[in-house]
Write an enzyme that holds these catalytic residues in place. Structure first.
Site, mmCIF file in Angstrom:
data_model
loop_
_atom_site.group_PDB
_atom_site.id
_atom_site.type_symbol
_atom_site.label_atom_id
_atom_site.label_comp_id
_atom_site.label_asym_id
_atom_site.label_seq_id
_atom_site.Cartn_x
_atom_site.Cartn_y
_atom_site.Cartn_z
ATOM 1 N N GLU A 38 36.102 13.516 50.951
ATOM 2 C CA GLU A 38 36.257 13.180 49.528
ATOM 3 C C GLU A 38 37.006 11.856 49.358
ATOM 4 O O GLU A 38 36.687 11.056 48.486
ATOM 5 C CB GLU A 38 36.999 14.312 48.808
ATOM 6 C CG GLU A 38 36.163 15.586 48.710
ATOM 7 C CD GLU A 38 36.954 16.760 48.186
ATOM 8 O OE1 GLU A 38 37.906 17.202 48.860
ATOM 9 O OE2 GLU A 38 36.623 17.246 47.089
ATOM 10 N N ALA A 83 42.199 18.386 53.459
ATOM 11 C CA ALA A 83 43.505 18.719 52.902
ATOM 12 C C ALA A 83 44.230 19.533 53.964
ATOM 13 O O ALA A 83 43.602 20.096 54.862
ATOM 14 C CB ALA A 83 43.320 19.535 51.628
ATOM 15 N N GLY A 108 38.789 17.194 52.163
ATOM 16 C CA GLY A 108 39.493 16.140 51.432
ATOM 17 C C GLY A 108 39.354 14.773 52.098
ATOM 18 O O GLY A 108 39.426 13.740 51.423
ATOM 19 N N GLU A 123 34.473 23.356 53.098
ATOM 20 C CA GLU A 123 35.349 24.273 52.339
ATOM 21 C C GLU A 123 34.791 25.684 52.217
ATOM 22 O O GLU A 123 35.546 26.649 52.159
ATOM 23 C CB GLU A 123 35.622 23.703 50.932
ATOM 24 C CG GLU A 123 36.583 22.533 50.889
ATOM 25 C CD GLU A 123 35.904 21.181 51.072
ATOM 26 O OE1 GLU A 123 34.738 21.126 51.514
ATOM 27 O OE2 GLU A 123 36.566 20.173 50.773
HETATM 28 N N1 COA Z 1 44.824 20.964 57.926
HETATM 29 C C1 COA Z 1 45.885 21.188 58.726
HETATM 30 N N2 COA Z 1 45.861 21.017 60.048
HETATM 31 C C2 COA Z 1 44.703 20.610 60.594
HETATM 32 C C3 COA Z 1 43.554 20.361 59.833
HETATM 33 C C4 COA Z 1 43.641 20.547 58.433
HETATM 34 N N3 COA Z 1 42.620 20.313 57.607
HETATM 35 N N4 COA Z 1 42.546 19.985 60.660
HETATM 36 C C5 COA Z 1 43.059 19.981 61.903
HETATM 37 N N5 COA Z 1 44.368 20.368 61.862
HETATM 38 C C6 COA Z 1 45.304 20.501 62.986
HETATM 39 C C7 COA Z 1 45.017 21.731 63.817
HETATM 40 O O1 COA Z 1 45.606 22.880 63.238
HETATM 41 C C8 COA Z 1 45.661 21.339 65.140
HETATM 42 O O2 COA Z 1 47.056 21.467 64.994
HETATM 43 P P1 COA Z 1 47.908 22.192 66.183
HETATM 44 O O3 COA Z 1 47.687 21.314 67.395
HETATM 45 O O4 COA Z 1 49.321 22.137 65.675
HETATM 46 O O5 COA Z 1 47.342 23.543 66.344
HETATM 47 C C9 COA Z 1 45.368 19.846 65.214
HETATM 48 O O6 COA Z 1 45.109 19.414 63.885
HETATM 49 C C10 COA Z 1 44.145 19.516 66.062
HETATM 50 O O7 COA Z 1 43.040 20.253 65.547
HETATM 51 P P2 COA Z 1 42.094 21.191 66.456
HETATM 52 O O8 COA Z 1 41.441 22.173 65.552
HETATM 53 O O9 COA Z 1 42.859 21.715 67.605
HETATM 54 O O10 COA Z 1 41.049 20.100 66.970
HETATM 55 P P3 COA Z 1 39.551 20.381 67.415
HETATM 56 O O11 COA Z 1 39.093 19.116 68.068
HETATM 57 O O12 COA Z 1 39.449 21.632 68.203
HETATM 58 O O13 COA Z 1 38.727 20.607 66.059
HETATM 59 C C11 COA Z 1 38.095 20.120 63.776
HETATM 60 C C12 COA Z 1 38.591 19.562 65.141
HETATM 61 C C13 COA Z 1 38.124 18.981 62.767
HETATM 62 C C14 COA Z 1 36.659 20.645 63.934
HETATM 63 C C15 COA Z 1 39.017 21.267 63.347
HETATM 64 O O14 COA Z 1 40.362 20.826 63.426
HETATM 65 C C16 COA Z 1 38.781 21.753 61.945
HETATM 66 O O15 COA Z 1 37.812 22.451 61.687
HETATM 67 N N6 COA Z 1 39.665 21.370 60.989
HETATM 68 C C17 COA Z 1 39.599 21.836 59.623
HETATM 69 C C18 COA Z 1 38.525 21.114 58.872
HETATM 70 C C19 COA Z 1 38.421 21.658 57.463
HETATM 71 O O16 COA Z 1 38.077 22.794 57.220
HETATM 72 N N7 COA Z 1 38.735 20.790 56.504
HETATM 73 C C20 COA Z 1 38.645 21.112 55.113
HETATM 74 C C21 COA Z 1 39.908 21.651 54.601
HETATM 75 S S1 COA Z 1 39.733 22.070 52.900
#
Ligand code: COA
Length: 261
Positions: free
Chosen positions: A115, A67, A112, A135
């Site tokens: 999911e 999400a 999400g 989460e």
């Molecule tokens: N919601 C909003 N934005 C997200 C996102 C999410 N769930 N997951 C990634 N993004 C965005 C980042 O903020 C970043 O945006 P920016 O360039 O404007 O700063 C962009 O996507 C790239 O992500 P980044 O974190 O820089 O990539 P990464 O390769 O370093 O890491 C992940 C990849 C997937 C490990 C990391 O993005 C992450 O942990 N995301 C969240 C996952 C999560 O907790 N999901 C459950 C949500 S309930």
């Protein structure tokens, strides 16, 4: 259908590919994307020309990284139940669709995103797929059905582990746990595999395929007697022209031509 800002659609024969198109945000599911997804899936319910759907994410890095955390600051105890229920409704539409939906998991499928993949009928992963429910790292738990579907798909002990640690599993682990059906070398190969499965299904009788969805989902509906659902579905199939065609074609040693009637 209104102009789509967050999804792109492509039709190849009778197979519709829906791509989540927010690559710069790793295809995170904001409310606008979920609203568009709901609209597109509802249109699939009404479109007999579509025999199968592939759901994937733009690019090579993510199916959907969850999400959209950017929208989380608005959540509180008053409005979060509605937030979860609205997402659950969209995912149930996918799960209950009589048109088969396959998730092509091309990279991160987290929160999400995982999911959403689990709400699809099947999952084909690319080798770089990473799936999980992180989460707990944010002080919450899954709200779009993840606690239920992950447990259904990988079993209680493993579900507890991944829901409580927030760890990601790689494609091979996910396959060995039964979370994904196949792992392919890359996204292109995963798309080809999903297309191959849907092409096979598209040659079958659509009413029977749709009723398989109802019967399998009945296993997880505690208010429903799945055996009764199956007997009713079997009877319904036996009343169709496609059943007559299937039986005649077998006797006449030819390929059946099903019409969905
Ligand atoms: N919601 C909003 N934005 C997200 C996102 C999410 N769930 N997951 C990634 N993004 C965005 C980042 O903020 C970043 O945006 P920016 O360039 O404007 O700063 C962009 O996507 C790239 O992500 P980044 O974190 O820089 O990539 P990464 O390769 O370093 O890491 C992940 C990849 C997937 C490990 C990391 O993005 C992450 O942990 N995301 C969240 C996952 C999560 O907790 N999901 C459950 C949500 S309930």
């Amino acid at each position: 259908m209104a102009d789509l800002q967050n999804l792109s659609l492509a039709t190849d024969g009778s197979i519709l590919t829906i791509t989540i198109n927010r690559e710069s945000k790793l295809n995170a599911l904001n409310t606008a994307t979920l609203a568009e997804l709901k609209e597109v899936i509802q249109s699939v319910y009404d479109d007999k020309e579509i025999s199968g759907v592939i759901l994937t994410g733009a690019g090579e890095k993510a199916f959907a990284a969850g999400a959209d955390i950017g929208e989380f600051s608005e959540l509180n105890e008053m409005n979060a139940r509605k937030f979860a229920e609205e997402g659950q409704e969209v995912f149930q539409l996918i799960e209950n669709s009589h048109t088969p939906v396959i998730a092509v998991v091309n990279g991160f499928a987290l929160g999400g995103g995982c999911e959403l993949a689990m709400a699809c009928h099947m999952r084909v992963a690319s080798a770089n797929a990473r799936l999980g429910q992180p989460e707990v790292n944010l002080g919450i738990l899954p709200g779009y059905g993840g606690t239920q579907r992950l447990t259904q798909l990988i079993g209680k002990g493993r579900a507890f582990e991944y829901l409580m640690t927030g760890d990601m599993m790689d494609a091979n682990q996910a396959q060995s746990f039964g979370l994904v059906n196949y792992t392919e070398v890359d996204k292109e190969a995963a798309m080809a595999k999903a297309n191959e499965i849907l092409a096979k299904i598209s040659a079958k009788a659509p009413i029977a395929i749709g009723l398989v969805v109802d019967c399998v989902n009945a296993v997880y509906n505690h208010d429903e007697n799945g055996y009764q659902t199956e007997a009713n579905a079997f009877a319904r199939c036996c009343g169709t022209d496609d059943f007559k065609e299937g039986a005649s074609a077998f006797m006449e040693k030819r390929t059946p031509e099903f019409k969905g009637e």
